[in-house]
Design a protein around this motif. Structure first.
Motif, short mmCIF file in Angstrom:
data_model
loop_
_atom_site.label_atom_id
_atom_site.label_comp_id
_atom_site.label_asym_id
_atom_site.label_seq_id
_atom_site.Cartn_x
_atom_site.Cartn_y
_atom_site.Cartn_z
N LYS A 86 -83.44 47.67 33.38
CA LYS A 86 -82.21 47.33 34.32
C LYS A 86 -83.37 45.91 34.15
N VAL A 87 -84.64 46.17 35.10
CA VAL A 87 -85.68 44.84 35.73
C VAL A 87 -86.47 44.52 34.23
N LEU A 88 -86.44 45.34 33.26
CA LEU A 88 -86.53 45.21 32.43
C LEU A 88 -86.13 44.26 31.33
N GLN A 89 -84.63 44.54 30.96
CA GLN A 89 -83.75 43.73 30.71
C GLN A 89 -83.57 42.31 31.69
N LEU A 90 -83.76 42.37 32.89
CA LEU A 90 -83.84 40.86 33.45
C LEU A 90 -84.40 40.38 33.18
N ARG A 91 -85.86 41.01 32.90
CA ARG A 91 -87.33 40.06 33.01
C ARG A 91 -87.21 38.88 30.94
N ASP A 92 -86.33 40.64 30.37
CA ASP A 92 -86.56 39.99 28.75
C ASP A 92 -85.89 38.74 28.54
N VAL A 93 -84.52 38.19 29.80
CA VAL A 93 -83.77 37.15 29.64
C VAL A 93 -84.17 36.09 30.13
N MET A 94 -85.03 36.26 31.50
CA MET A 94 -85.57 35.27 32.21
C MET A 94 -87.61 34.79 31.39
N ALA A 95 -87.59 35.85 30.23
CA ALA A 95 -88.58 35.06 29.66
C ALA A 95 -88.25 34.33 28.49
N ARG A 96 -86.91 34.77 27.78
CA ARG A 96 -86.35 34.00 26.34
C ARG A 96 -85.98 32.60 27.18
N PHE A 97 -85.35 32.80 28.51
CA PHE A 97 -84.71 31.79 27.96
C PHE A 97 -86.38 30.46 29.43
N GLY A 109 -86.59 36.70 19.28
CA GLY A 109 -86.39 36.14 20.34
C GLY A 109 -87.45 37.51 21.26
N THR A 110 -87.49 37.88 20.90
CA THR A 110 -88.49 39.26 21.44
C THR A 110 -90.19 39.52 20.72
N SER A 111 -90.87 38.34 20.20
CA SER A 111 -91.57 38.13 19.02
C SER A 111 -92.86 37.31 19.86
N PRO A 112 -93.67 37.53 20.54
CA PRO A 112 -93.60 36.39 21.20
C PRO A 112 -95.28 35.69 20.38
N LEU A 113 -95.29 36.21 18.90
CA LEU A 113 -95.93 35.26 18.02
C LEU A 113 -95.17 35.04 16.89
N ILE A 114 -94.87 34.50 16.76
CA ILE A 114 -94.38 34.23 15.22
C ILE A 114 -95.54 33.34 14.24
N ARG A 115 -96.34 34.19 13.88
CA ARG A 115 -97.49 33.31 12.73
C ARG A 115 -96.87 32.90 11.61
N ASN A 116 -95.99 33.31 11.07
CA ASN A 116 -95.65 33.31 9.43
C ASN A 116 -94.52 32.27 9.74
N TYR A 117 -93.99 31.16 10.17
CA TYR A 117 -93.30 30.49 9.46
C TYR A 117 -93.94 29.07 10.22
N PRO A 118 -93.23 28.50 9.55
CA PRO A 118 -93.65 27.08 8.40
C PRO A 118 -93.62 25.88 9.72
N GLY A 119 -94.63 25.04 9.80
CA GLY A 119 -94.82 23.42 10.67
C GLY A 119 -95.52 24.57 11.63
N PHE A 120 -95.86 25.92 12.11
CA PHE A 120 -97.10 26.29 13.25
C PHE A 120 -97.81 26.63 12.71
N PRO A 121 -99.06 25.97 12.34
CA PRO A 121 -100.00 26.96 11.95
C PRO A 121 -100.86 27.74 13.14
N HIS A 122 -100.47 27.43 14.22
CA HIS A 122 -101.10 28.62 15.63
C HIS A 122 -99.96 29.49 15.53
N GLY A 123 -98.95 29.47 15.11
CA GLY A 123 -97.76 30.23 15.92
C GLY A 123 -97.08 30.34 16.10
N VAL A 124 -96.07 30.16 16.44
CA VAL A 124 -95.19 30.08 18.07
C VAL A 124 -94.00 30.78 18.42
#
Ligand SMILES: Cc1cc2nc3c(=O)[nH]c(=O)nc-3n(C[C@H](O)[C@H](O)[C@H](O)COP(=O)(O)OP(=O)(O)OC[C@H]3O[C@@H](n4cnc5c(N)ncnc54)[C@H](O)[C@@H]3O)c2cc1C
Length: 556
Positions: free
Chosen positions: A154-165, A265-280
Motif C-alpha cells: 500500500k505504501v508503494l502504491q501511495l508513493r507511486d501516486v505521489m511520484a506520478r502527480f 506514467g510508471t516509466s522513469p525515462l521515455i527516450r523514444n518520444y518525439p521532441g524529447f532528445p534527452h528523454g522525458v
C-alpha cells in the motif's frame, strides 16, 4: 575558482582557459544565487576539486564538460553519482558525434551543442538540467507525510501516486521517532497503516485509491450521465483522445479506474518520444497531458472502474463500479494491459515487499546499493535495468530465452552490455523466493538444470501483460489473448465478426460507435507515441461516424 561554500556546485570543465572563463562568469551571473560555479581546464585538476567537494560532503548538481574530457565523467560520476552530466559538443548531426554514443550508453544525461548564438541558448537548457537535479532532491516542503511500513504494497502504491502527480511528500517508516511524532500531531494511534497526512491537517488512515485521488484534489465522483464521447482509461491513448475530443468541441468524459498516466506514467525515462532528445519522465508527460485534457474541457473522473458496456439501440452505456452509468454516442476503449504474473506463490505473497510488477518510478532511489533482479527481456525490462543500475549495487536480468536480441531494441542491448553493474542470465527462470521482505530468490538454468539460490533485495517482474478487457461484453470481438480487434482486422481474422453492410472504420470495434486505441488493441505497437497517435486519430474517425449516423456527408 570556488565561490559560495554552502551552495551546491555547478562544475565546468573546458580545456580552453579563455572559453572556461567566459562560461564560468556567464553561468555565475545567471545561476550564482543558487549554485556555486566552479571550473577546471584539465581532468586532473577537475578530479582533485571533485574529490575535495565529495570529502566535504558538498553536493555537485551538474557537471558540464567539453567532449575532450568525456572520459572524466566516469570517475566524476563515482564521486558524485547524483550530479547531472552534460556533454558540450560541436554541431555535427552524424553518428560520429560523441554525444550519440554517450547518450545511448547512458554516460551522460544531457548534451548541449556549441557555438550558441546568444546566452539564452545555453541558459534555457541549463536551467532545465538544474531543475531535473533539484527535482530529485529531498523536498523541503511536504504536501503529504506518509507513515507506513517500508516495503508494504500500500505504501508503494501511495508513493507511486505521489511520484506520478509530482506531489512533494515525505515517507516516515513506522516505529521511527519522526513517524511517532507525525502520528501524534495528527491524533492517530498508528494501529492501521499506512497513514497519509495532508499539510492542512487532513488525515487519511489506510486510504483507498478514491481517498488518495480525493486528497490530491482530483475528481472521483461521476456526476455526468450523458455525453458525446466517453473514453475509458487515462493512459497516453485515452488522455490524448480526451485532449482531441474536447478540443474539437465534443462533450467528453474520461473515466479512469485508478489515476491518470497508465503504464507510461510508471516509466522513469521515455527516450523514444518525439521532441524529447534527452528523454522525458512518463509521469511528467502524462501529468501534462492530463492537465491539457482538463483545460480543453474534458470531464475527468478518477478512481472509477468501468465494469460493463451495454449497447442499447444507438446508445452505448458505460457502467461504473459505483453503480452509476454514462451514456455516450461514442465510446473509446483505452484500457491498456495489465502485467502478466510470475506464478510463483511465495513471490506473489511478497508483492510490494521486495517484489514489484513493472518499475515503479518511486522505487529507483530506494534501490541504492541493493542487489536487484529483473525478470523479462523486453524494452521495458532493458530500460528498467539501465535506470536501476544508476543506484543499485548490481542489477541482474533474468531472461527465459537464449538471447536478448530477439525481444529488445539493439540500442538497449548495447547499453546493457556496456554497463558493468548489469549482468544478464540467459535461459534462466525464477522458481522460488523468500524472506520478509524479499531476501533471496532461487533460479534455474534451463540449459544445465542447475538451481541456484541468490541474495536478492528486489525483484522487478516485467514479462508483458494481459489486456484489460474482461469487463467487456461478448459483442466486442477480441482475439484469443483478449485484445480488441478493430478495423480491417475484423474482416481478416474472422469476417463473421462484422455484420454490417459497410466496412468497419479504422480503430472501430465490432460494435459500431465503439472504438479501441493503444495497447488494448489487437496488433497495436505498444509504445507511448503510437498510443498517442491512435488517441488523436480516433477522434476524427469518431466524428465521421457521428456524421454518418446523422446522415451528414463525410468530412474531407
Ligand atoms: C515500465 C514501462 C516502461 C515503458 N517504457 C516505454 C518507453 O520508453 N517508450 C515507449 O514508447 N513505451 C514504453 N512503455 C509502453 C507504454 O507505456 C505503453 O505502450 C503505453 O502506456 C500504452 O498506453 P495506453 O494508453 O494504451 O494504455 P495504459 O498506459 O496501459 O493505460 C490504460 C489505462 O486504463 C486504465 N483502465 C484499465 N481498465 C480500466 C477500466 N475497466 N476502467 C477504467 N480504467 C481502466 C488503467 O488504469 C490505465 O490507466 C513502457 C511501459 C512500462 C510499463
Amino acid at each position: 575558482m570556488a565561490t559560495s561554500p554552502d551552495l551546491p556546485v555547478l562544475f565546468v570543465v573546458d580545456h580552453d582557459p579563455a572559453a572556461l572563463d567566459v562560461l564560468v562568469s556567464d553561468l555565475s551571473r545567471r545561476f550564482g544565487r543558487g549554485f556555486a560555479v566552479m571550473g577546471a581546464t584539465s581532468a586532473e585538476s577537475a578530479l582533485a576539486a571533485l574529490r575535495q567537494t565529495a570529502s566535504d560532503g558538498r553536493p555537485v548538481a551538474l557537471l558540464l564538460v567539453d567532449d575532450a574530457h568525456e572520459a572524466l565523467l566516469g570517475p566524476a560520476h563515482e564521486l558524485h553519482p547524483h550530479a547531472k552530466r552534460v556533454l558540450m559538443v560541436d554541431r555535427d548531426y552524424t553518428t560520429r558525434s560523441p554525444a550519440v554514443q554517450a547518450m545511448t550508453l547512458g554516460r551522460v544525461d544531457f548534451h548541449i551543442v556549441r557555438p550558441w548564438g546568444d546566452d539564452e541558448m545555453i541558459y534555457g537548457p541549463m536551467a532545465d538540467f538544474l531543475l531535473a537535479w533539484t527535482r530529485e532532491q529531498e523536498p523541503t516542503f511536504e504536501l503529504f507525510r506518509i507513515v507506513g511500513t517500508e516495503g508494504d504494497g500500500k505504501v508503494l502504491q501511495l508513493r507511486d501516486v505521489m511520484a506520478r502527480f509530482n506531489m512533494p511528500y515525505g515517507f516516515y517508516p513506522s516505529g521511527s521517532d519522526i513517524a511517532r511524532q507525525a502520528l501524534s500531531e495528527a491524533h492517530v494511534d498508528g494501529d492501521h497503516l499506512p497513514v497519509m497526512i495532508r499539510h492542512d491537517g487532513q488525515v487519511f488512515v489506510d486510504p483507498t485509491m478514491s481517498d488518495v485521488a480525493h486528497a490530491i484534489g482530483v475528481n472521483v465522483t461521476n456526476d455526468v450521465d450523458t455525453c458525446e464521447v466517453a473514453i475509458v482509461g487515462a493512459g497516453p491513448a485515452g488522455l490524448t483522445a480526451a485532449v482531441y475530443a474536447a478540443s474539437e468541441g465534443l462533450d467528453t468524459v474520461l473515466l479512469e479506474k485508478a489515476i491518470s498516466g497508465g503504464q507510461a506514467g510508471t516509466s522513469p525515462l521515455i527516450r523514444n518520444y518525439p521532441g524529447f532528445p534527452h528523454g522525458v519522465s512518463g509521469g511528467v508527460l502524462m501529468e501534462r497531458t492530463c492537465e491539457q485534457a482538463w483545460l480543453m474541457g474534458a470531464h475527468i473522473v478518477f478512481a472509477q472502474q468501468a465494469t460493463d458496456l451495454e449497447i442499447r439501440g444507438n446508445q452505448r452505456i458505460v457502467h461504473l463500479l459505483d453503480g452509476t452509468e454514462v451514456r455516450a454516442r461514442i465510446v473509446v476503449l483505452a484500457t491498456g494491459i495489465e502485467w502478466r504474473r510470475l506464478g510463483v506463490p511465495h513471490l506473489e505473497k511478497l508483492l510490494g515487499s521486495g517484489v514489484f510488477y513493472g518499475a515503479a518510478v518511486s522505487e529507483s532511489r530506494a534501490m541504492r546499493d541493493q542487489d536487484v533482479f529483473i525478470v523479462g527481456a523486453g524494452n521495458s525490462a532493458g530500460q528498467a535495468a539501465l535506470h536501476l543500475a544508476k543506484h543499485a549495487r548490481t542489477v541482474t536480468l533474468l531472461v527465459r530465452g537464449a538471447t536478448l536480441d530477439a525481444s529488445m531494441s539493439s540500442y538497449l542491448v548495447r547499453a546493457i552490455e556496456s554497463t558493468g553493474s548489469i549482468a544478464v542470465r540467459l535461459r534462466t527462470e525464477v522458481v522460488d523466493g523468500g524472506g520478509e521482505p524479499l531476501e533471496w530468490i532461487k533460479v534455474v538454468n534451463r540449459a544445465t538444470d542447475v538451481i541456484e539460490r541468490m541474495r536478492a533485495d528486489a525483484l522487478f517482474v516485467m514479462i508483458g501483460g494481459e489486456p484489460n478487457t474482461r469487463w467487456l461484453p461478448d459483442e466486442v470481438a477480441r482475439d484469443t489473448h483478449g485484445y480488441v480487434i478493430t478495423g480491417r482486422d475484423l474482416l481478416e481474422t474472422d469476417p463473421t465478426q462484422w455484420v454490417y453492410d459497410r466496412e468497419p472504420l479504422t480503430l472501430e470495434t465490432s460494435v459500431p460507435g465503439v472504438f479501441a486505441v493503444g495497447d488494448v488493441r489487437f496488433r497495436s505497437i505498444k509504445r507511448v507515441a503510437s498510443a498517442v497517435g491512435e488517441g488523436a486519430t480516433v477522434v476524427r474517425i469518431a466524428q465521421e461516424h457521428l456524421r454518418a449516423e446523422a446522415g451528414e456527408p463525410a468530412l474531407r
